[in-house]
Design a protein around this motif. Structure first.
Motif, PDB file in Angstrom:
ATOM      1  N   GLU A 127       5.751 -11.044   3.907  1.00  0.00           N
ATOM      2  CA  GLU A 127       5.661 -11.299   2.477  1.00  0.00           C
ATOM      3  C   GLU A 127       4.795 -10.255   1.788  1.00  0.00           C
ATOM      4  O   GLU A 127       5.135  -9.732   0.713  1.00  0.00           O
ATOM      5  CB  GLU A 127       5.109 -12.699   2.226  1.00  0.00           C
ATOM      6  CG  GLU A 127       5.162 -13.147   0.769  1.00  0.00           C
ATOM      7  CD  GLU A 127       3.976 -12.670  -0.076  1.00  0.00           C
ATOM      8  OE1 GLU A 127       4.176 -12.380  -1.270  1.00  0.00           O
ATOM      9  OE2 GLU A 127       2.870 -12.577   0.493  1.00  0.00           O
ATOM     10  N   ASP A 130       6.742  -6.857   1.759  1.00  0.00           N
ATOM     11  CA  ASP A 130       7.812  -6.838   0.764  1.00  0.00           C
ATOM     12  C   ASP A 130       7.256  -6.818  -0.655  1.00  0.00           C
ATOM     13  O   ASP A 130       7.840  -6.198  -1.555  1.00  0.00           O
ATOM     14  CB  ASP A 130       8.742  -8.038   0.958  1.00  0.00           C
ATOM     15  CG  ASP A 130       9.606  -7.906   2.202  1.00  0.00           C
ATOM     16  OD1 ASP A 130       9.787  -6.769   2.689  1.00  0.00           O
ATOM     17  OD2 ASP A 130      10.097  -8.932   2.696  1.00  0.00           O
ATOM     18  N   ASP A 131       6.130  -7.474  -0.866  1.00  0.00           N
ATOM     19  CA  ASP A 131       5.480  -7.417  -2.170  1.00  0.00           C
ATOM     20  C   ASP A 131       5.096  -5.974  -2.487  1.00  0.00           C
ATOM     21  O   ASP A 131       5.331  -5.485  -3.601  1.00  0.00           O
ATOM     22  CB  ASP A 131       4.244  -8.313  -2.173  1.00  0.00           C
ATOM     23  CG  ASP A 131       3.569  -8.388  -3.534  1.00  0.00           C
ATOM     24  OD1 ASP A 131       4.179  -7.991  -4.542  1.00  0.00           O
ATOM     25  OD2 ASP A 131       2.416  -8.857  -3.588  1.00  0.00           O
ATOM     26  N   TYR A 132       4.544  -5.273  -1.509  1.00  0.00           N
ATOM     27  CA  TYR A 132       4.152  -3.876  -1.732  1.00  0.00           C
ATOM     28  C   TYR A 132       5.359  -3.013  -2.092  1.00  0.00           C
ATOM     29  O   TYR A 132       5.327  -2.259  -3.063  1.00  0.00           O
ATOM     30  CB  TYR A 132       3.469  -3.316  -0.488  1.00  0.00           C
ATOM     31  CG  TYR A 132       3.175  -1.841  -0.602  1.00  0.00           C
ATOM     32  CD1 TYR A 132       2.094  -1.387  -1.349  1.00  0.00           C
ATOM     33  CD2 TYR A 132       3.987  -0.895   0.016  1.00  0.00           C
ATOM     34  CE1 TYR A 132       1.831  -0.032  -1.488  1.00  0.00           C
ATOM     35  CE2 TYR A 132       3.730   0.460  -0.109  1.00  0.00           C
ATOM     36  CZ  TYR A 132       2.645   0.892  -0.859  1.00  0.00           C
ATOM     37  OH  TYR A 132       2.401   2.237  -0.990  1.00  0.00           O
ATOM     38  N   GLN A 134       8.237  -3.822  -3.259  1.00  0.00           N
ATOM     39  CA  GLN A 134       8.910  -4.224  -4.494  1.00  0.00           C
ATOM     40  C   GLN A 134       7.981  -4.233  -5.710  1.00  0.00           C
ATOM     41  O   GLN A 134       8.456  -4.318  -6.849  1.00  0.00           O
ATOM     42  CB  GLN A 134       9.543  -5.601  -4.304  1.00  0.00           C
ATOM     43  CG  GLN A 134      10.609  -5.626  -3.217  1.00  0.00           C
ATOM     44  CD  GLN A 134      10.996  -7.026  -2.798  1.00  0.00           C
ATOM     45  OE1 GLN A 134      10.827  -7.979  -3.559  1.00  0.00           O
ATOM     46  NE2 GLN A 134      11.526  -7.174  -1.593  1.00  0.00           N
ATOM     47  N   GLY A 135       6.672  -4.152  -5.477  1.00  0.00           N
ATOM     48  CA  GLY A 135       5.709  -4.112  -6.573  1.00  0.00           C
ATOM     49  C   GLY A 135       5.692  -5.361  -7.428  1.00  0.00           C
ATOM     50  O   GLY A 135       5.551  -5.291  -8.647  1.00  0.00           O
ATOM     51  N   ARG A 136       5.788  -6.537  -6.789  1.00  0.00           N
ATOM     52  CA  ARG A 136       5.880  -7.776  -7.552  1.00  0.00           C
ATOM     53  C   ARG A 136       4.539  -8.174  -8.166  1.00  0.00           C
ATOM     54  O   ARG A 136       4.476  -8.574  -9.319  1.00  0.00           O
ATOM     55  CB  ARG A 136       6.393  -8.908  -6.650  1.00  0.00           C
ATOM     56  CG  ARG A 136       7.816  -8.728  -6.155  1.00  0.00           C
ATOM     57  CD  ARG A 136       8.299 -10.004  -5.490  1.00  0.00           C
ATOM     58  NE  ARG A 136       7.483 -10.395  -4.356  1.00  0.00           N
ATOM     59  CZ  ARG A 136       7.845 -10.278  -3.084  1.00  0.00           C
ATOM     60  NH1 ARG A 136       9.017  -9.755  -2.779  1.00  0.00           N
ATOM     61  NH2 ARG A 136       7.043 -10.662  -2.112  1.00  0.00           N
ATOM     62  N   SER A 137       3.473  -8.108  -7.401  1.00  0.00           N
ATOM     63  CA  SER A 137       2.174  -8.594  -7.856  1.00  0.00           C
ATOM     64  C   SER A 137       1.320  -7.452  -8.390  1.00  0.00           C
ATOM     65  O   SER A 137       1.564  -6.277  -8.099  1.00  0.00           O
ATOM     66  CB  SER A 137       1.434  -9.295  -6.712  1.00  0.00           C
ATOM     67  OG  SER A 137       1.032  -8.341  -5.736  1.00  0.00           O
ATOM     68  N   ALA A 140      -0.070  -5.547  -5.471  1.00  0.00           N
ATOM     69  CA  ALA A 140       0.859  -4.581  -4.888  1.00  0.00           C
ATOM     70  C   ALA A 140       0.953  -3.326  -5.746  1.00  0.00           C
ATOM     71  O   ALA A 140       1.029  -2.203  -5.233  1.00  0.00           O
ATOM     72  CB  ALA A 140       2.236  -5.212  -4.720  1.00  0.00           C
ATOM     73  N   GLN A 141       0.926  -3.501  -7.054  1.00  0.00           N
ATOM     74  CA  GLN A 141       1.004  -2.352  -7.953  1.00  0.00           C
ATOM     75  C   GLN A 141      -0.238  -1.477  -7.839  1.00  0.00           C
ATOM     76  O   GLN A 141      -0.139  -0.247  -7.838  1.00  0.00           O
ATOM     77  CB  GLN A 141       1.204  -2.845  -9.386  1.00  0.00           C
ATOM     78  CG  GLN A 141       2.554  -3.497  -9.617  1.00  0.00           C
ATOM     79  CD  GLN A 141       2.660  -4.214 -10.946  1.00  0.00           C
ATOM     80  OE1 GLN A 141       1.890  -3.941 -11.869  1.00  0.00           O
ATOM     81  NE2 GLN A 141       3.590  -5.152 -11.039  1.00  0.00           N
ATOM     82  N   ARG A 179       0.326   2.408 -14.282  1.00  0.00           N
ATOM     83  CA  ARG A 179       0.528   0.982 -14.536  1.00  0.00           C
ATOM     84  C   ARG A 179      -0.717   0.238 -14.986  1.00  0.00           C
ATOM     85  O   ARG A 179      -0.647  -0.963 -15.268  1.00  0.00           O
ATOM     86  CB  ARG A 179       1.097   0.324 -13.273  1.00  0.00           C
ATOM     87  CG  ARG A 179       2.510   0.802 -12.950  1.00  0.00           C
ATOM     88  CD  ARG A 179       3.011   0.236 -11.653  1.00  0.00           C
ATOM     89  NE  ARG A 179       4.412   0.584 -11.430  1.00  0.00           N
ATOM     90  CZ  ARG A 179       5.018   0.457 -10.266  1.00  0.00           C
ATOM     91  NH1 ARG A 179       4.361  -0.019  -9.216  1.00  0.00           N
ATOM     92  NH2 ARG A 179       6.285   0.791 -10.127  1.00  0.00           N
TER      93      ARG A 179
END
Length: 202
Positions: A127, A130-132, A134-137, A140-141, A179
């Motif tokens: 998890e 995948d967060d990293y 996809q840059g969801r959180s 992660a960004q 960002r």
């Protein structure tokens, strides 16, 4: 490894869990021998494990400057983000392409390493990985932006080979470092350091 390394009286499932954790750790050791194109200040190639260590150190240094960020999660993501390279190897940034299959290879390598883990950690690590990617959180960004900045800083710090393309830094990772205002501030400093490196010592 025998059960002699487990404290007497430990329940059977804990003995199995500890074996699985140490087996994973031994497999992850391969990251120490996964070399990157960056050079250290002494001129030798850096390893991905060394890059990961300094990325985590950078994230720690910024803890008080990032209110509202889950720093424990940020450090976990930083620690795991390149672990798949222990299997797939590193692809230097100038050689990366959008359709080169690198991300799939790295995730496959990450899954291969994590297959040794107990289910709870296996699911958590996937998890986070995948967060990293996809840059969801927000964590992660930040991890992705700081990853780019650490790479650029290594290019500046390293004793590089003749003809090293410092100008590559100036166009590298722009989206990831745009960002958040703090990432933008850091980017300005790193870009200035890059320009100094381009002109050479005065």
């Amino acid at each position: 490894m025998s059960n002699d390394h487990v404290p007497p009286g430990s329940p059977p499932h804990e003995k199995g869990r500890m074996h699985a954790l140490l087996a994973f750790l031994q497999s992850a050791e391969r990251l120490k021998d996964t070399l990157r194109s960056g050079r250290t200040a002494m001129g030798r190639p850096e390893s991905t494990a060394e890059h990961t260590w300094r990325l985590c150190l950078l994230a720690m240094l910024l803890e008080r400057d990032l209110p509202g960020v889950d720093h424990h999660r940020l450090l976990k993501i930083c620690m795991l983000h390149d672990l798949g390279e222990a299997i797939s190897g590193d692809v230097p940034a100038p050689a990366q392409g959008a359709d080169d299959g690198r991300h799939a290879r790295e995730r496959d390598g990450f899954e291969e390493l994590c297959s040794e883990l107990p289910r709870d950690l296996h699911e958590e690590f996937l998890e986070l990985y995948d967060d990293y990617t996809q840059g969801r959180s927000i964590e992660a960004q930040f991890a992705k932006g700081l990853d780019k900045l650490e790479t650029m800083l290594q290019h500046v710090a390293g004793k590089n080979t003749p003809g090293f393309d410092y100008a590559f830094n100036l166009g590298y990772g722009i989206e990831a470092t745009s960002r958040h205002p703090l990432l933008v501030r850091l980017r300005r400093i790193v870009d200035e350091e890059t320009r100094i490196s381009m002109t050479g010592p005065t």
